[in-house]
Enzyme design. Structure first.
Site, mmCIF file in Angstrom:
data_model
loop_
_atom_site.group_PDB
_atom_site.id
_atom_site.type_symbol
_atom_site.label_atom_id
_atom_site.label_comp_id
_atom_site.label_asym_id
_atom_site.label_seq_id
_atom_site.Cartn_x
_atom_site.Cartn_y
_atom_site.Cartn_z
ATOM 1 N N HIS A 161 -34.846 -22.086 -34.340
ATOM 2 C CA HIS A 161 -36.231 -22.866 -34.630
ATOM 3 C C HIS A 161 -37.180 -22.060 -34.012
ATOM 4 O O HIS A 161 -38.553 -22.717 -33.920
ATOM 5 C CB HIS A 161 -36.107 -24.360 -34.196
ATOM 6 C CG HIS A 161 -34.984 -24.864 -34.520
ATOM 7 N ND1 HIS A 161 -34.636 -25.883 -35.763
ATOM 8 C CD2 HIS A 161 -33.506 -25.148 -33.912
ATOM 9 C CE1 HIS A 161 -33.311 -26.357 -35.656
ATOM 10 N NE2 HIS A 161 -32.827 -25.765 -34.488
ATOM 11 N N SER A 282 -56.611 -0.310 -39.354
ATOM 12 C CA SER A 282 -57.381 -1.290 -40.231
ATOM 13 C C SER A 282 -58.614 -0.340 -40.614
ATOM 14 O O SER A 282 -59.115 0.412 -39.760
ATOM 15 C CB SER A 282 -57.569 -2.467 -39.399
ATOM 16 O OG SER A 282 -59.003 -3.185 -40.038
ATOM 17 N N LYS A 288 -56.630 -2.162 -34.372
ATOM 18 C CA LYS A 288 -55.463 -2.559 -35.219
ATOM 19 C C LYS A 288 -54.382 -1.552 -35.355
ATOM 20 O O LYS A 288 -54.783 -0.393 -35.587
ATOM 21 C CB LYS A 288 -55.961 -3.251 -36.555
ATOM 22 C CG LYS A 288 -56.509 -4.333 -36.440
ATOM 23 C CD LYS A 288 -55.999 -5.588 -35.802
ATOM 24 C CE LYS A 288 -54.648 -5.975 -36.754
ATOM 25 N NZ LYS A 288 -55.276 -6.754 -38.126
ATOM 26 N N GLU A 295 -44.006 -5.407 -43.290
ATOM 27 C CA GLU A 295 -44.658 -6.463 -44.370
ATOM 28 C C GLU A 295 -44.081 -6.257 -45.649
ATOM 29 O O GLU A 295 -43.771 -7.128 -46.296
ATOM 30 C CB GLU A 295 -46.054 -6.448 -44.249
ATOM 31 C CG GLU A 295 -46.539 -6.991 -42.914
ATOM 32 C CD GLU A 295 -48.096 -6.427 -42.761
ATOM 33 O OE1 GLU A 295 -48.787 -7.362 -43.225
ATOM 34 O OE2 GLU A 295 -48.357 -5.633 -42.215
#
Ligand code: ARG
Length: 462
Positions: A161, A282, A288, A295
């Protein structure tokens, strides 16, 4: 609107007018089925060899047509092949060019239809693609094995969970993804058996009045088996749906790895540091470092599922036998294979180079509460029924969280547990306790690594 006179070469006897532009634009599959040219040419070679064996082709002409097929293959490979307006698909394109080079090419379609031809080409192509993808899965699995071996006793929290549950060896966690890949390999090799069946000789749908020998063509093409029913042979695309499923589930596994890497690379987790070569920056925020590969592994899975469900929908309403709808088999399959290959390669590079922040992982795994189950199991060994033990430890956790003291102190002070049990909540102890087969303790993960290596070698060899 009538199209060019040169169209409809294949069926010109029956037609007076040429096809419309709209029909051609919708119908032509050459732009995408061209990538099966090797398989198409291999199928023609096998077919004319068989025709010669059974006396339908003479051997001088066969050799001339084989030479023309070699030329066409070369032209396709080096890009010099010139597409003619009449080239509807790869089958018509190859036959047209062979016949231009060698008039006896006009005999190569004897006893054959594009219906058994396209099924043959696609099965050959799919067989090769399954092998290529399997090799890349093996490669990724080897990377996972290498990383799991290298991290030794490192531990991290295991989660259920998305809540910290029980500490496990990092190797154990990595191998969990590896075992999913083992099943993917197994599934691909199982599907491959059903891909590896020759439909050549089924003709348009019903076989032939000519003395064709489908067993011989199957052997020339290295197929493991031959079709039993001509109607089924030309209309069966189960193998496409099945491989699309295999690739979808593989894609889902890669997506889950990706999702975890996204989480682990976040500042909140800080479990991994991605290598510069396998992460992006980025355009606006200089600080970043983004896990784009992970992804995309996650994102591409959606596209794979779309190909599978889309193609099943294409199949579901089709009566026997060949229907043009079946031309919709190639684009999803080609794209699924391309997508999975790219994803496997990139993910492999990412996992090969990712840095594991094992201190950070150990710190996260050292919460005393992660040892709660060990405390309950300690009570069980002392003779307490598990349900009661669960309640006793649960109450101590509640009191500790309420500020009554550290779990260690509360355990020491508890008559049923005492100082002897308190060592269980020390950092690094809990992970060593689950030594059952396939469990998360570093001492048994050593055996798991051996079993994984053995299974991988079996699947990679077979
Ligand atoms: N391009 C077609 C396909 O991909 C080849 C088979 C065409 N057969 C036919 N009878 N029109 O399915």
């Amino acid at each position: 609107m009538a199209g060019g006179e040169s169209r409809g070469e294949l069926w010109h006897g029956r037609f007076e007018g040429g096809p419309s532009e709209a029909l051609q634009a919708l119908n032509d599959s050459l732009p995408f089925d061209r990538r099966m040219y090797r398989e198409d040419i291999a199928g023609s070679r096998a077919h004319i060899r068989m025709l010669t064996d059974v006396g339908l082709f003479d051997s001088v002409e066969r050799d001339r047509v084989l030479t023309a097929l070699d030329t066409v293959e070369q032209e396709m490979a080096d890009g010099s092949f010139v597409v003619a307006p009449s080239d509807e698909d790869i089958h018509t394109a190859v036959e047209r060019r062979v016949t231009e080079l060698e008039p006896a090419g006009a005999k190569m379609h004897t006893g054959r239809s594009r219906n058994d031809q396209v099924a043959t080409d696609l099965r050959l192509w799919t067989r090769g693609a399954v092998d290529d993808v399997s090799d890349l899965v093996v490669r990724l699995a080897r990377t996972i094995l290498a990383r799991a071996t290298e991290v030794g006793d490192a531990q991290l929290p295991g989660y259920t969970h998305m809540q910290q549950a029980q500490p496990v060896a990092l190797a154990h966690h990595l191998l969990a993804h590896g075992w999913a890949l083992m099943r993917d390999l197994d599934r691909l090799s199982d599907s491959r058996r059903r891909v590896d069946v020759s439909p050549l000789g089924a003709g348009a749908l019903a076989g032939s009045s000519l003395p064709l020998d489908p067993v011989a063509t199957a052997e020339y093409l290295g197929f493991a088996a031959v079709f039993d029913n001509s109607l089924d042979a030309v209309s069966d695309r189960d193998f496409v749906a099945e491989v699309l499923f295999d690739l979808s589930l593989l894609g889902v596994h890669l997506s889950r790895i990706g999702e975890e890497m996204v989480l682990w690379a976040s500042q909140e987790f800080g479990f991994v540091e991605l290598d510069d070569a396998f992460s992006t920056g980025s355009s606006m925020m200089p600080q970043k470092k983004n896990p784009d590969i992970a992804e995309l592994a996650r994102g591409k899975a959606g596209r794979l599922l779309g190909h599978l469900t889309g193609f099943l929908a294409t199949l579901k309403g089709l009566p026997l036998t060949y229907n043009k709808d079946l031309q919709e088999d190639k684009e999803p399959l080609f794209d699924a294979v391309d997508t999975v290959r790219l994803t496997l390669l990139a993910l492999d590079g990412m996992l090969n180079t990712v840095g594991f922040n094992t201190d950070r992982m150990a710190e996260a795994a050292s919460s005393p509460y992660a040892a709660a189950t060990d405390l309950a199991e300690w009570l069980v060994v002392e003779g307490t029924p598990f349900r009661e033990a669960h309640a006793i430890v649960g109450a101590l956790v509640r009191r500790s969280l309420a500020g009554e003291g550290s779990l260690s102190d509360l355990v020491s002070a508890d008559a049923r547990l005492g100082p002897e049990a308190a060592f269980l909540v020390e950092p690094g102890v809990s992970v060593t306790r689950r030594t059952t087969r396939g469990g998360g303790a570093p001492s048994v993960v050593v055996d798991e690594l051996d079993r994984f290596r053995e299974r991988l070698n079996q699947l990679a060899g077979g």
